[in-house]
Design an enzyme around this catalytic site. Structure first.
Site, PDB file in Angstrom:
ATOM      1  N   ASP A   1      24.106 -66.367  51.110  1.00 57.31           N
ATOM      2  CA  ASP A   1      23.112 -66.922  51.675  1.00 57.31           C
ATOM      3  C   ASP A   1      21.638 -66.200  51.265  1.00 57.31           C
ATOM      4  O   ASP A   1      21.313 -65.067  51.343  1.00 57.31           O
ATOM      5  CB  ASP A   1      23.038 -66.384  53.238  1.00 57.31           C
ATOM      6  CG  ASP A   1      22.048 -67.133  54.279  1.00 57.31           C
ATOM      7  OD1 ASP A   1      20.844 -67.479  53.489  1.00 57.31           O
ATOM      8  OD2 ASP A   1      22.148 -66.864  55.407  1.00 57.31           O
TER       9      ASP A   1
ATOM     10  N   SER B   1      10.772 -79.585  42.894  1.00 53.40           N
ATOM     11  CA  SER B   1      10.431 -81.167  43.188  1.00 53.40           C
ATOM     12  C   SER B   1       8.949 -81.274  42.949  1.00 53.40           C
ATOM     13  O   SER B   1       8.058 -80.670  42.981  1.00 53.40           O
ATOM     14  CB  SER B   1      10.593 -81.349  44.801  1.00 53.40           C
ATOM     15  OG  SER B   1       9.905 -82.525  45.141  1.00 53.40           O
TER      16      SER B   1
ATOM     17  N   TYR C   1       8.114 -78.928  53.173  1.00 54.57           N
ATOM     18  CA  TYR C   1       9.287 -78.970  51.961  1.00 54.57           C
ATOM     19  C   TYR C   1       8.303 -78.973  50.668  1.00 54.57           C
ATOM     20  O   TYR C   1       8.622 -78.242  49.747  1.00 54.57           O
ATOM     21  CB  TYR C   1      10.007 -79.936  52.205  1.00 54.57           C
ATOM     22  CG  TYR C   1      10.851 -80.699  50.983  1.00 54.57           C
ATOM     23  CD1 TYR C   1      11.965 -79.397  51.151  1.00 54.57           C
ATOM     24  CD2 TYR C   1      10.552 -81.036  49.935  1.00 54.57           C
ATOM     25  CE1 TYR C   1      12.997 -79.985  50.002  1.00 54.57           C
ATOM     26  CE2 TYR C   1      11.394 -81.503  48.748  1.00 54.57           C
ATOM     27  CZ  TYR C   1      12.769 -80.758  48.854  1.00 54.57           C
ATOM     28  OH  TYR C   1      13.861 -81.042  47.770  1.00 54.57           O
TER      29      TYR C   1
END
Length: 327
Positions: free
Chosen positions: A107, A186, A246
């Site tokens: 994690d 991205s 994001y």
């Protein structure tokens, strides 16, 4: 020309532009699919079955496909995920294909989890040759924009990735070929994207100037955003209005990749570590609600290509579809 004629012409131009863009995208995806069928030559293959690659967030979608493709090239892959059950199932699927894959729970938002993972990798394998930082989350599906989970998104996508890199650096194995770190990011995090940029010109200049950009500047930018989320002023603060949290989390990692590219460039021969980031495109996965334009196979390609690339001049850069793009 009448107003209605102008409107029709403008509409036709926009339609034609979209169609041309779609055609270019489809042609590039076909080219990538073709390139993936070409085996690496002996000259290009610097790796072996003893080469260790770790992929974070690898039980679903793009991460799983990155792990599968790396293992298919003959590397040993450590598939990691936060959910142990899902991670073990994904690893078993690779093993059933005859691929060399092992699982370890990880994690990236938990320091203790990162430390445990790194200690186990050090003890069992002596270190890593390749690290693919793919783990990330988004709570936005479709056109609806919300910053309800902004702190969690920034913490996992940026802080988690940064902590993973820092903890893994001592693990990266020295070699003549150099170790590799690839951050899956991205285009939404581009500084000068036309539709989704930061409105504050001064802040944007600070983030894009190599002399001014630093980890502290990136952290301060994320903290400012989160403060404005808490007091409700983020909309008027000039932040991106599309996939806001994001986008900013990805922008932060893009910027951090550039910072670390400069830092790692100073390492001597035999100690080199190359770090780059890439955009997989809008991929058909659970994160996009299966509404993407790209398959996971094509989406994973650039990360795998960067990880295996022998060209040692590629460092601190941003790629999509095997091509360098602007930050």
């Amino acid at each position: 020309m009448s107003a209605s004629s102008k409107f029709r012409n403008n509409t036709e131009k926009r339609t034609n532009k979209k169609e041309r863009a779609k055609e270019r995208r489809e042609n590039r995806h076909q080219e990538i699919s073709r390139l993936r069928t070409i085996p690496y030559s002996d000259h290009e293959r610097w790796w072996s079955a003893e080469t260790i690659a770790a992929v974070t967030g690898a039980n679903p979608g793009i991460g799983f496909e990155i792990a599968r493709q790396l293992a298919s090239h003959g590397l040993t892959v450590i598939l990691t995920s936060r959910d142990a059950t899902l991670g073990e199932e994904a690893t078993k699927a690779l093993q059933e294909q005859g691929l060399k894959a092992v699982f370890h729970q990880l994690d990236v938002s938990d320091h203790e989890s990162i430390d445990t993972f790194c200690a186990c990798v050090k003890e069992k394998y002596g270190g890593l040759d390749i690290l693919i930082n793919n783990a990330g989350i988004s709570h936005i599906i479709g056109s609806e924009n919300s910053v309800e989970f902004a702190e969690k998104v920034i913490n996992i996508n940026y802080i988690g990735t940064k902590n993973m890199i820092k903890s893994a650096l001592p693990l990266m194995k020295p070699s003549s070929e150099g170790a590799r770190i690839v951050n899956v990011r991205s285009r939404l995090g581009r500084l000068n994207g036309r539709r989704n940029r930061i409105a504050d010109v001064g802040l944007r200049q600070k983030l894009e100037d190599p002399e001014l950009l630093s980890e502290d500047v990136i952290d301060a930018t994320m903290n400012k955003f989160l403060e404005e989320v808490k007091d409700g002023s983020w909309i008027s603060g000039g932040w991106p209005q599309n996939n806001t949290d994001y986008s900013l989390s990805k922008l932060a990692v893009n910027c951090y990749t550039r910072v670390m590219g400069r830092v790692l460039a100073g390492r001597g021969d035999g100690e080199k570590i190359y770090i780059n980031c890439c955009c997989p495109g809008w991929v058909k996965t659970a994160m996009t609600g299966w509404a993407g334009l790209t398959s996971p196979e094509v989406g994973a390609d650039t990360a795998v290509w960067l990880a295996l690339l022998r060209d040692q001049s590629v460092n601190g850069k941003f790629f999509a579809e095997r091509r360098e793009i602007n930050f």
